[in-house]
Design a protein around this motif. Structure first.
Motif, PDB file in Angstrom:
ATOM      1  N   THR A 226      15.262  -8.640  -3.570  1.00  6.12           N
ATOM      2  CA  THR A 226      16.239  -9.718  -3.642  1.00  6.12           C
ATOM      3  C   THR A 226      15.471 -11.024  -3.838  1.00  6.12           C
ATOM      4  O   THR A 226      14.279 -11.105  -3.545  1.00  6.12           O
ATOM      5  CB  THR A 226      17.113  -9.779  -2.378  1.00  6.12           C
ATOM      6  N   PRO A 227      16.130 -12.063  -4.353  1.00  6.80           N
ATOM      7  CA  PRO A 227      15.395 -13.263  -4.796  1.00  6.80           C
ATOM      8  C   PRO A 227      14.562 -13.954  -3.721  1.00  6.80           C
ATOM      9  O   PRO A 227      13.458 -14.425  -3.992  1.00  6.80           O
ATOM     10  CB  PRO A 227      16.502 -14.186  -5.307  1.00  6.80           C
ATOM     11  N   LYS A 228      15.052 -14.013  -2.480  1.00  5.96           N
ATOM     12  CA  LYS A 228      14.345 -14.790  -1.470  1.00  5.96           C
ATOM     13  C   LYS A 228      13.086 -14.101  -0.965  1.00  5.96           C
ATOM     14  O   LYS A 228      12.329 -14.708  -0.190  1.00  5.96           O
ATOM     15  CB  LYS A 228      15.282 -15.121  -0.315  1.00  5.96           C
ATOM     16  N   VAL A 229      12.839 -12.851  -1.365  1.00  4.79           N
ATOM     17  CA  VAL A 229      11.571 -12.211  -0.994  1.00  4.79           C
ATOM     18  C   VAL A 229      10.737 -11.893  -2.230  1.00  4.79           C
ATOM     19  O   VAL A 229       9.859 -11.019  -2.189  1.00  4.79           O
ATOM     20  CB  VAL A 229      11.789 -10.954  -0.129  1.00  4.79           C
ATOM     21  N   LYS A 230      11.021 -12.593  -3.335  1.00  7.14           N
ATOM     22  CA  LYS A 230      10.151 -12.441  -4.492  1.00  7.14           C
ATOM     23  C   LYS A 230       8.702 -12.710  -4.066  1.00  7.14           C
ATOM     24  O   LYS A 230       8.430 -13.678  -3.375  1.00  7.14           O
ATOM     25  CB  LYS A 230      10.559 -13.424  -5.586  1.00  7.14           C
ATOM     26  N   GLY A 231       7.798 -11.846  -4.506  1.00  6.16           N
ATOM     27  CA  GLY A 231       6.403 -11.988  -4.150  1.00  6.16           C
ATOM     28  C   GLY A 231       5.956 -11.047  -3.039  1.00  6.16           C
ATOM     29  O   GLY A 231       4.762 -10.883  -2.825  1.00  6.16           O
ATOM     30  N   LEU A 232       6.904 -10.414  -2.332  1.00  2.92           N
ATOM     31  CA  LEU A 232       6.493  -9.395  -1.364  1.00  2.92           C
ATOM     32  C   LEU A 232       5.701  -8.298  -2.055  1.00  2.92           C
ATOM     33  O   LEU A 232       4.752  -7.746  -1.502  1.00  2.92           O
ATOM     34  CB  LEU A 232       7.718  -8.783  -0.676  1.00  2.92           C
ATOM     35  N   VAL A 233       6.116  -7.982  -3.287  1.00  5.77           N
ATOM     36  CA  VAL A 233       5.336  -7.089  -4.146  1.00  5.77           C
ATOM     37  C   VAL A 233       4.986  -7.864  -5.406  1.00  5.77           C
ATOM     38  O   VAL A 233       5.652  -8.835  -5.769  1.00  5.77           O
ATOM     39  CB  VAL A 233       6.111  -5.804  -4.495  1.00  5.77           C
ATOM     40  N   ASP A 234       3.949  -7.442  -6.059  1.00  2.00           N
ATOM     41  CA  ASP A 234       3.514  -8.074  -7.301  1.00  2.00           C
ATOM     42  C   ASP A 234       4.498  -7.703  -8.412  1.00  2.00           C
ATOM     43  O   ASP A 234       4.626  -6.532  -8.775  1.00  2.00           O
ATOM     44  CB  ASP A 234       2.104  -7.593  -7.639  1.00  2.00           C
ATOM     45  N   GLU A 235       5.183  -8.701  -8.957  1.00  2.00           N
ATOM     46  CA  GLU A 235       6.215  -8.424  -9.956  1.00  2.00           C
ATOM     47  C   GLU A 235       5.644  -8.122 -11.334  1.00  2.00           C
ATOM     48  O   GLU A 235       6.411  -7.876 -12.264  1.00  2.00           O
ATOM     49  CB  GLU A 235       7.207  -9.589  -9.997  1.00  2.00           C
ATOM     50  N   THR A 236       4.333  -8.144 -11.464  1.00  2.00           N
ATOM     51  CA  THR A 236       3.703  -7.678 -12.700  1.00  2.00           C
ATOM     52  C   THR A 236       3.224  -6.232 -12.572  1.00  2.00           C
ATOM     53  O   THR A 236       2.658  -5.691 -13.517  1.00  2.00           O
ATOM     54  CB  THR A 236       2.523  -8.585 -13.075  1.00  2.00           C
ATOM     55  N   ALA A 237       3.445  -5.607 -11.418  1.00  2.00           N
ATOM     56  CA  ALA A 237       2.987  -4.229 -11.178  1.00  2.00           C
ATOM     57  C   ALA A 237       3.870  -3.239 -11.933  1.00  2.00           C
ATOM     58  O   ALA A 237       5.049  -3.506 -12.195  1.00  2.00           O
ATOM     59  CB  ALA A 237       3.007  -3.926  -9.684  1.00  2.00           C
TER      60      ALA A 237
ATOM     61  N   ARG B 121       0.837  -1.213   0.000  1.00  2.00           N
ATOM     62  CA  ARG B 121       0.000   0.000   0.000  1.00  2.00           C
ATOM     63  C   ARG B 121       0.865   1.254   0.000  1.00  2.00           C
ATOM     64  O   ARG B 121       0.571   2.226  -0.716  1.00  2.00           O
ATOM     65  CB  ARG B 121      -0.941  -0.016   1.209  1.00  2.00           C
ATOM     66  N   TRP B 122       1.932   1.250   0.792  1.00  2.00           N
ATOM     67  CA  TRP B 122       2.813   2.423   0.852  1.00  2.00           C
ATOM     68  C   TRP B 122       3.506   2.651  -0.487  1.00  2.00           C
ATOM     69  O   TRP B 122       3.512   3.772  -1.009  1.00  2.00           O
ATOM     70  CB  TRP B 122       3.848   2.220   1.960  1.00  2.00           C
ATOM     71  N   LEU B 123       4.065   1.614  -1.065  1.00  2.00           N
ATOM     72  CA  LEU B 123       4.774   1.763  -2.335  1.00  2.00           C
ATOM     73  C   LEU B 123       3.847   2.217  -3.448  1.00  2.00           C
ATOM     74  O   LEU B 123       4.208   3.066  -4.276  1.00  2.00           O
ATOM     75  CB  LEU B 123       5.437   0.436  -2.710  1.00  2.00           C
ATOM     76  N   GLU B 124       2.637   1.669  -3.486  1.00  2.00           N
ATOM     77  CA  GLU B 124       1.675   2.044  -4.530  1.00  2.00           C
ATOM     78  C   GLU B 124       1.154   3.455  -4.316  1.00  2.00           C
ATOM     79  O   GLU B 124       0.987   4.227  -5.268  1.00  2.00           O
ATOM     80  CB  GLU B 124       0.530   1.039  -4.553  1.00  2.00           C
ATOM     81  N   SER B 125       0.899   3.830  -3.053  1.00  2.00           N
ATOM     82  CA  SER B 125       0.379   5.163  -2.763  1.00  2.00           C
ATOM     83  C   SER B 125       1.397   6.245  -3.109  1.00  2.00           C
ATOM     84  O   SER B 125       1.045   7.286  -3.679  1.00  2.00           O
ATOM     85  CB  SER B 125      -0.006   5.246  -1.281  1.00  2.00           C
ATOM     86  N   TRP B 126       2.661   5.981  -2.795  1.00  2.00           N
ATOM     87  CA  TRP B 126       3.699   6.973  -3.057  1.00  2.00           C
ATOM     88  C   TRP B 126       4.296   6.810  -4.449  1.00  2.00           C
ATOM     89  O   TRP B 126       5.130   7.612  -4.864  1.00  2.00           O
ATOM     90  CB  TRP B 126       4.805   6.866  -2.002  1.00  2.00           C
ATOM     91  N   LYS B 127       3.883   5.760  -5.177  1.00  2.00           N
ATOM     92  CA  LYS B 127       4.380   5.503  -6.538  1.00  2.00           C
ATOM     93  C   LYS B 127       5.916   5.438  -6.568  1.00  2.00           C
ATOM     94  O   LYS B 127       6.583   6.061  -7.395  1.00  2.00           O
ATOM     95  CB  LYS B 127       3.860   6.550  -7.511  1.00  2.00           C
ATOM     96  N   LEU B 128       6.442   4.603  -5.668  1.00  2.00           N
ATOM     97  CA  LEU B 128       7.885   4.430  -5.575  1.00  2.00           C
ATOM     98  C   LEU B 128       8.330   3.223  -6.386  1.00  2.00           C
ATOM     99  O   LEU B 128       7.727   2.155  -6.300  1.00  2.00           O
ATOM    100  CB  LEU B 128       8.288   4.221  -4.108  1.00  2.00           C
ATOM    101  N   PRO B 129       9.382   3.346  -7.179  1.00  2.00           N
ATOM    102  CA  PRO B 129       9.928   2.175  -7.869  1.00  2.00           C
ATOM    103  C   PRO B 129      10.564   1.223  -6.859  1.00  2.00           C
ATOM    104  O   PRO B 129      11.158   1.654  -5.864  1.00  2.00           O
ATOM    105  CB  PRO B 129      10.978   2.769  -8.819  1.00  2.00           C
ATOM    106  N   VAL B 130      10.437  -0.080  -7.125  1.00  2.00           N
ATOM    107  CA  VAL B 130      10.865  -1.070  -6.148  1.00  2.00           C
ATOM    108  C   VAL B 130      11.557  -2.243  -6.838  1.00  2.00           C
ATOM    109  O   VAL B 130      11.196  -2.634  -7.948  1.00  2.00           O
ATOM    110  CB  VAL B 130       9.664  -1.558  -5.302  1.00  2.00           C
ATOM    111  N   ALA B 131      12.570  -2.784  -6.175  1.00  2.00           N
ATOM    112  CA  ALA B 131      13.235  -4.008  -6.601  1.00  2.00           C
ATOM    113  C   ALA B 131      13.319  -4.931  -5.393  1.00  2.00           C
ATOM    114  O   ALA B 131      13.180  -4.493  -4.244  1.00  2.00           O
ATOM    115  CB  ALA B 131      14.634  -3.712  -7.154  1.00  2.00           C
TER     116      ALA B 131
END
Length: 534
Positions: free
Chosen positions: A233-244, A221-231
């Motif tokens: 590391t491999p072991k937390v893939k899925g914390l954010v939607d990688e199709t976003a 919610r924070w990343l989407e609300s502030w429209k922040l670009p995000v990357a």
């Protein structure tokens, strides 16, 4: 009421901690404890190797939210715990390993199978203790508490066959879950983070192992609300939607790492939200401007020496959510995102002929549900899936990355499927890794775990082969003969097919989803196909 033995007390403490399965191999020295576990209703999963048992336990425990327990005998059984304990130490998996040991009453001259186990494992564990009549209950509690304290990690306990039969002297007291350690002030952390972002033109948020999955919704919610670009590391893939649209890519030495490094270099502020360099095979994190937003030490107890915001992530995100973004940043990484997506679609950096590695990922992702859990072994395919598998949900992607130990993918998939039986689980392996522990397919068949296994067969340790080539060295010691993965799988009781095109891979994945036994898909690939991607 009869007095409890130490074995019975240990079983009771594990059950009280939420442990319902123990993974391992039997030995005469642990039979009494195994029986106590059975009587307490704790399932014993018989594995084919102690290292595999430890990997299964670590993944199972993390998905279940408690300590994952591996039980082995002394001597060689205990010695085989080094791989899973080292993996859990660097990759934050809550593994509690218990082994037998030489009875304290035996003379020092009895050196048969005697090893300095505590000295060996103390440097790579959070807690080490010998269980005795005076401390068995509290030892289990201390080990579980250490394992589950942030950062998650392994503990190691020993119990001799002699002590296992003795009465437990400690009283039974009600189980209390371990209290989380207090961390810093979220208000000042939120203020500092907001101020630094306000001054940045091209910020990039880096998510790492220090983010607990429970905080994923608030983080999104924070990343989407502030429209922040995000990357990530491999072991937390899925914390954010990688199709976003704000997802830039996967950092930490995966495929197309040169492109990801461009994004890092172009950023004028890297917000390391739970970022742990244990997953990174380069040293840019010590050179580039990282603002570390952590709620615990990183793996092995490391903490940054400057630019550190130490606060509970849930509370920090709550304060950030009450604020408007300090500015708009546009889309500074749009060219990099566009190039990454073109590569993922096979439009560039692909071999001119033959099957493209990205087509394997595309074919599987087109069939398997978004909630599928993916585990990978180590090799070129790890880089491929780590970058291009489109993870959508937390805790759906697993690899050994801090340690990067081969042999992880298959047992990790078995542990994941036991913990989440209602979702598909895909293990992505190379034929080199598959040959290390393919016998665990028999374990999966025996305990009724219908995992899907794709084996990318290139008859080579292709990642090392490419490294040799890049250094101008002759090819030597990296290629091997063909392994009939289909025949191997069937010999273990699994079903299996060979697929050579994207259409055949997708069709095989559909078959695997309907199967009630483990299903292996062997995909032949020329090792040179990975060139220019990994």
């Amino acid at each position: 009421m009869a007095e409890q033995t130490i074995a019975e007390a240990v079983a009771q403490e594990l059950a009280s901690a939420g442990v319902d399965r123990v993974f391992g191999l039997p030995g005469g020295e642990v039979l009494v404890l195994m029986e106590a576990l059975r009587q307490r209703g704790i399932d014993y999963v018989l594995c084919r190797h102690e290292a595999d048992a430890g990997i299964m336990a670590g993944v199972y425990g993390k998905l279940k939210g408690t300590a994952g327990v591996a039980l082995t005998t002394l001597g060689p059984g205990a010695a085989n715990l080094m791989l899973p304990l080292a993996n859990a130490w660097l990759d934050r998996e809550p593994l509690l390993a218990i082994s037998a040991d030489i009875p304290a009453s035996w003379p020092p001259s009895h050196t048969h199978q005697r090893l300095p186990l505590h000295d060996i494992y103390r440097p790579v564990t959070k807690h080490v203790e010998r269980m005795t009549p005076l401390n068995a209950r509290s030892a289990v509690r201390r080990a579980v508490a250490a394992t589950l304290a942030q950062p998650l990690g392994p503990s190691y306990l020993t119990l001799s066959a002699e002590d296992a039969r003795l009465p437990a002297a400690e009283p039974v007291i009600p189980w209390q879950p371990p209290e989380p350690a207090p961390v810093g002030d979220p208000v000042s952390a939120a203020a500092e983070l907001t101020q630094r972002l306000a001054q940045a033109e091209r910020p990039l948020v880096l998510l790492g192992l220090g983010v607990r999955p429970a905080n994923a919704p608030a983080l999104r919610r924070w990343l989407e609300s502030w429209k922040l670009p995000v990357a990530v590391t491999p072991k937390v893939k899925g914390l954010v939607d990688e199709t976003a649209p704000n997802f830039v890519g996967v950092i930490g030495g995966m495929a197309i790492d040169d492109l990801m490094l461009q994004a890092l270099e172009q950023a004028d502020l890297l917000v390391g939200f739970g970022f742990d360099p244990v997953e990174v095979d380069k040293t840019w994190h010590a050179r580039l401007p990282v603002l570390w937003a952590l709620e615990s030490a990183n793996a092995a107890g490391e903490l940054p020496r400057h630019d550190l915001l130490l606060a509970d992530h849930g509370q920090l995100l709550e304060h950030l959510s009450r604020q408007d973004p300090p500015r708009a940043w546009g889309d500074p990484f749009a060219p990099i995102r566009a190039e990454r997506l073109a590569i993922a679609r096979g439009e560039s950096r692909a071999p001119r002929r033959g099957l493209k590695p990205v087509e394997i990922v595309q074919a599987l992702a087109s069939v398997l549900p978004a909630e599928t859990i993916v585990t990978t072994d180590v090799g070129s395919h790890k880089y491929l899936f780590g970058q291009f598998w489109p993870s959508r949900y937390p805790e759906t992607f697993w690899m050994s990355n801090g340690l990067s130990g081969m042999g992880y993918g298959l047992p990790a998939a078995i542990g994941a499927k036991l913990a989440r039986p209602g979702v598909p689980v895909l293990a992505a392996l190379g034929d080199g890794g598959f040959s290390m522990n393919s016998h665990e397919l028999e374990t999966a068949c025996r305990i009724g775990v219908p995992i899907i296994v794709v084996v990318i067969a290139d008859q080579s340790y292709s990642l090392i082969r490419l490294a040799q080539e890049s250094r101008g060295l002759p090819r030597h010691g990296v290629d091997f003969g063909p392994i009939d993965c289909v025949a191997t799988a069937r010999a273990c009781g699994a079903d299996a097919v060979r697929a050579g095109t994207p259409e055949e891979i997708a069709e095989a994945a559909q078959q695997a989803l309907r199967a009630d036994v483990p299903f292996v898909i062997e995909v032949p690939l020329h090792p040179d196909a990975y060139r220019d991607i990994v």
